[in-house]
Design an enzyme around this catalytic site. Structure first.
Site, PDB file in Angstrom:
ATOM      1  N   HIS A 266       0.841  -1.193   0.000  1.00  0.00           N
ATOM      2  CA  HIS A 266       0.000   0.000   0.000  1.00  0.00           C
ATOM      3  C   HIS A 266       0.880   1.249   0.000  1.00  0.00           C
ATOM      4  O   HIS A 266       1.806   1.349   0.797  1.00  0.00           O
ATOM      5  CB  HIS A 266      -0.907  -0.011   1.234  1.00  0.00           C
ATOM      6  CG  HIS A 266      -2.035   0.956   1.147  1.00  0.00           C
ATOM      7  ND1 HIS A 266      -1.825   2.314   1.170  1.00  0.00           N
ATOM      8  CD2 HIS A 266      -3.366   0.771   1.023  1.00  0.00           C
ATOM      9  CE1 HIS A 266      -3.011   2.915   1.059  1.00  0.00           C
ATOM     10  NE2 HIS A 266      -3.951   2.008   0.975  1.00  0.00           N
ATOM     11  N   ARG A 330      -2.826   1.317  -6.448  1.00  0.00           N
ATOM     12  CA  ARG A 330      -1.861   1.150  -5.368  1.00  0.00           C
ATOM     13  C   ARG A 330      -0.507   0.634  -5.830  1.00  0.00           C
ATOM     14  O   ARG A 330       0.529   1.117  -5.388  1.00  0.00           O
ATOM     15  CB  ARG A 330      -2.446   0.200  -4.327  1.00  0.00           C
ATOM     16  CG  ARG A 330      -3.610   0.826  -3.623  1.00  0.00           C
ATOM     17  CD  ARG A 330      -4.252  -0.093  -2.639  1.00  0.00           C
ATOM     18  NE  ARG A 330      -5.277   0.643  -1.912  1.00  0.00           N
ATOM     19  CZ  ARG A 330      -6.093   0.124  -1.014  1.00  0.00           C
ATOM     20  NH1 ARG A 330      -6.012  -1.168  -0.730  1.00  0.00           N
ATOM     21  NH2 ARG A 330      -6.977   0.861  -0.401  1.00  0.00           N
TER      22      ARG A 330
END
Lengths: 638, 251
Positions: A266, A330
């Site tokens: 992330h 992401r």
């Protein structure tokens, strides 16, 4: 290993409805005769346990936490996607489906993803009916915001704590069933193994974390909703207890493990502060709606951020991906951050950080509006770093967050073991090689509320009633013995390293060689190093105290032991998937501009691994992905 | 920084516990309170001693697993913060820190700093829900809810069920916890059909579990890591009185 995905025939948009109609049902009077075990009480597990109990099945739910409300689904911040198209900005079920397939870099099953997009709308209705306090506009209707990888606003949210509110919704539904006596709740019990009798999963072995007692529980169907394995990296945004034990034990007993190398890093987490660090904290992707990501243009620029003039900043996501900008997916955003830091332009004390700046948004919208949207996140950031993001930009860096890989399941969410179903992050099903933001909550609840409660009755009606099996069966006794032996062995070593030290050593190897960027040499190196750490673990780990007691070191050691075996499967998968796709970036396969280069000819399949003994290379099977509706395309967010 | 830690050690609920003293050097101010305890535990493990048991999980201040009474205050002195989000920069070199489990008759100690908070789950089981089965409810936007009420319901729903309120209360009352859930549903149209039943059932279970009564000390609000307001207790009182009156009307 036979991989029959059991995808229903017919046009994409009709598959699920048709399947629902064709599935067999269990007579209401017969339902209570079937016992269903649900392991894990997060979004998928909690929702499935409650929904199946509502239908009348006899459900037992298990969690290692002290309450089912603590499951890590609770930490999801930003939101949940649904194709409601309330903002009238061009969204549809098909668009959500397409965005998810594209976001997953064409490595997910079409039929599953389409069903997910269809069910997304029911989830919002269901949660609102439960009293989940989603954000609303002044007219009283639901508010939406945007998330990465989408050009529509389809994300529903409850401040910065959507996961909490959705989980509490599922938890309250579960509480209602516990109160009615239809669900028996087992807290502080951790799954240690599954039990197979006559080729069918018929129960589980648990360890009571307070008394240390090893116990057997029998059932007609077992659902694993035990989350992902992101803690294989030691540092991740997962809760500390999150582990691979349940899914790995299922794999060892014959369930195929699909795409273990698809692990999401992330982009927006608080950077590592020091050696003591026990976990990393996520700053929701929703912040990228209003925050701008940048690093200094020059390598030697060590000035504080507000002294760096506009023209000397590199808003690299806006520069490289003008259409999606700060809301690029992401995997792409993470790699871009790594690239900037590897280039020596990183910020933070370690040089591994980039700025996420709200100055423009505060100027445009005012501090109050920003506070309303992200107040709790800003507060959390301030507590951890002692910096005030209203006056100075946040510093962020990518971290392990979610695992798209998991136990292989068919369209009905059954694994290759009969009677063993897997839901939520624990399965591999819907996100392909990269998950889009606000899709994890959607998948967990889709599996839990709508898919499992529809497909499990069909299994029971088609195969039941089953031969009675109780926990005195030799298979249960054998499995209990094996678990007890494992605990005794760990307790007997009394070496010189703590379980956490060894877990951290594994994590460092995985982050270095099987993290954001991978290559053949590094992966081969990891395959040499992992067995060495594992060997050291079994010679040199130290767990004081007793196994028949609440023993936190033993819990950690037992989970680490399984990570040390599982990590190898993950590396083999990364090595044999000789292409880049989504989160899996092989440095050998990239376009000149650094974008991931897929190889659809050879790798448009799910890699499914079959256990072949610890320390031995597992067997790789393939489920070919047939795209009937979507055409392969280079995934561009430019 | 160097710290002296006085930590509650207790083998199990049947044995007496006592405070034990530990010295810790090289505590960094970036550490969270739990990371500081991790460092101590790593040392204890290497010395072959039983590490200190404490509940924790997400370490992001949302799961509600972490507890601890730090220097007499649940979750420590930093307002609106869970123990896992409390950082060592809030302490000084040379400090002595007292660490105890949450104290409440309804939260028996399991081991060291770990307590049994399942009483809160049992309160929830008795009425903390809207009775709706999974199925085909009507479209979410067919039920407009005023933003003010939705926001207020969200303020109440932010409760993480950690137990700090009941642990800080001189009467050992769980009113803030119960008030948060009762208020969330009382403020929303979805909660109306069971409004009366819920308030009565949750308060009854709270009493049965051994929690005390509220005498407006406001310690709960001060200790709450999510800053849940005692005004919800006023709302609970109103809900309870309303429920009692309408219940009696039926007789």
């Amino acid at each position: 290993m036979i991989l029959d995905a059991k995808i229903p025939a017919g046009p994409l948009a009709e598959k699920w409805d048709k399947h629902k109609f064709e599935m067999k049902l269990v007579n209401p009077a017969n339902r209570r005769k079937y016992k269903i075990i649900v392991v894990g009480t997060g979004l998928a597990g909690g929702a499935a346990a409650a929904s199946l109990a509502e239908q009348g099945y006899n459900v037992e739910a298990f969690t290692y936490n002290d309450s089912s409300r603590r499951a890590h689904s609770i930490a999801a911040q930003g939101g949940i996607n649904a194709a409601k198209n309330y903002p009238n900005d061009g969204d549809s079920i098909y668009r959500l489906f397409y965005d998810t397939i594209k976001g997953g870099d064409f490595r997910a099953r079409e039929a599953n993803v389409y069903r997910l997009a269809q069910v997304s709308n029911n989830i919002i209705d269901q949660c609102v009916a439960q009293g989940v306090p989603f954000a609303r506009e002044y007219g009283g209707l639901l508010d939406n915001r945007s998330f990465g990888g989408a050009q529509v606003s389809r994300t529903f949210y409850a401040r910065g704590q959507t996961g909490q509110q959705l989980l509490l919704g599922a938890y309250s539904a579960l509480c209602r069933q516990v109160g009615l006596g239809t669900v028996k709740m087992h807290t502080r019990k951790e799954l240690e193994d599954i039990v197979i009798i006559n080729d069918q999963c018929r129960g589980i072995i648990t360890r009571d974390l307070v008394s240390g007692k090893i116990e057997s529980h029998s059932a007609d169907v077992v659902i694993l909703a035990t989350g992902g394995y992101g803690n294989v990296f030691y540092l991740s945004t997962n809760a500390l207890a999150c582990n691979v034990t349940a899914t790995y034990k299922a794999y060892k007993k014959g369930a195929g493990f699909a795409n273990p190398c698809f692990t999401q890093i992330h982009p927006t987490c608080i950077p590592v502060a020091g050696d003591h660090q026990s976990k990393l904290t996520l700053m929701s992707e929703s912040l990228r709606n209003d925050g701008r990501i940048w690093v200094p243009k020059s390598r030697d620029d060590k000035r504080p951020p507000n002294q760096i003039p506009e023209e000397e900043r590199d808003y690299y996501l806006e520069r490289k991906y003008p259409s999606f900008g700060n809301l690029s997916p992401r995997d792409i955003s993470s790699r871009a951050a790594k690239e900037a830091c590897d280039d020596g332009r990183g910020v933070a004390a370690s040089g591994y950080g980039v700025y996420l700046d709200f100055a423009d948004a505060i100027k445009r919208l005012g501090k109050d509006k920003i506070e309303e949207r992200y107040g709790n996140l800003f507060e959390m950031y301030e507590r951890i770093t002692n910096d005030d993001p209203y006056t100075t930009p946040m510093m962020i860096y990518p971290a392990s967050h979610y695992t798209m890989g998991g136990i292989w399941v068919d369209y009905n969410l059954m694994s290759t073991i009969k009677g063993l179903y897997v839901g939520g992050e624990a399965n591999f099903s819907d996100h392909g090689a990269n998950r889009l933001g606000a899709s994890a909550l959607m998948q967990g609840l889709s599996d839990g509320y709508f898919v499992l409660p529809s497909t499990i009755p069909h299994y029971l009606a088609s195969n039941g009633p089953f031969e009675k099996v109780d926990t005195s069966h030799p298979e249960f006794k054998k499995a209990e013995g094996e678990v007890q032996d494992k605990m005794n062995k760990i307790m007997s070593i009394k070496g010189t390293k703590t379980p956490s030290q060894l877990h951290k050593e594994l994590g460092n190897v995985m982050w270095e060689y099987c993290g954001m960027a991978r290559n053949e040499a590094g992966l081969k190196k990891a395959l040499e190093l992992i067995p060495q750490i594992r060997e050291e673990f079994w010679k040199n780990v130290n767990v004081p105290g007793e196994s028949n007691d609440l023993n936190v070191a033993l819990e950690r050691a037992s989970r680490t032991a399984d990570f040390l075996e599982f990590a190898e499967v993950m590396v083999y998968d990364a090595l044999e998937r000789d292409e880049s796709c989504g989160s899996h970036f092989r440095t050998e396969h990239q376009y000149p501009d650094g974008e991931a280069m897929r190889n659809d000819e050879e790798y448009a399949h799910v890699a499914v691994w079959e256990h072949n003994g610890v320390g031995k290379k597992p067997i790789r099977h393939k489920e070919e992905l047939n795209y009937e509706n979507v055409k392969f395309a280079v995934r561009s967010y430019k | 920084m160097k710290l002296t830690l006085m930590i509650w050690r207790q083998e199990c609920c049947k044995k007496d516990g006592k405070m034990e003293k530990y010295f810790l050097d090289n505590v960094e101010e970036e550490m969270s309170f739990l990371e500081m305890l991790d460092v101590l535990n790593e040392r204890l493990i290497l010395e072959g001693k039983d590490p200190i048991a404490f509940d924790h999980d997400c370490r992001e201040g949302i799961c509600g697993a972490c507890s601890l009474v730090i220097n007499g205050v649940p979750h420590g002195h930093h307002k609106g913060t869970t123990t896992c989000q409390l950082h060592m920069r809030k302490f000084k070199d040379g400090d002595t820190i007292y660490v105890e489990p949450f104290r409440n008759k309804a939260f028996p100690v399991i081991k060291d700093l770990v307590v049994d908070r399942t009483a809160y789950d049992r309160i929830m089981n008795s009425g903390g829900f809207v009775s709706i089965n999974t199925g085909n409810p009507k479209d979410a936007n067919s039920l407009p809810i005023s933003k003010i009420n939705a926001d207020l319901a969200m303020d109440a729903a932010a409760c993480i069920g950690c137990g700090a309120c009941a642990s800080s209360c001189p009467n050992g009352s769980a009113m803030l916890f119960v008030a948060a859930k009762v208020s969330q549903f009382a403020l929303l149209p979805q909660g109306q059909p069971e409004r009366t039943k819920r308030a009565l059932a949750m308060v009854r279970t709270m009493d049965e579990e051994g929690f005390g009564n509220c005498t407006n000390m406001y310690e709960c609000e001060a200790a709450c890591p999510k800053n849940i307001s005692v005004r919800f207790i006023a709302r609970l009182n109103r809900e309870y009185i309303r429920a009692r009156l309408s219940e009696e009307k039926k007789i």
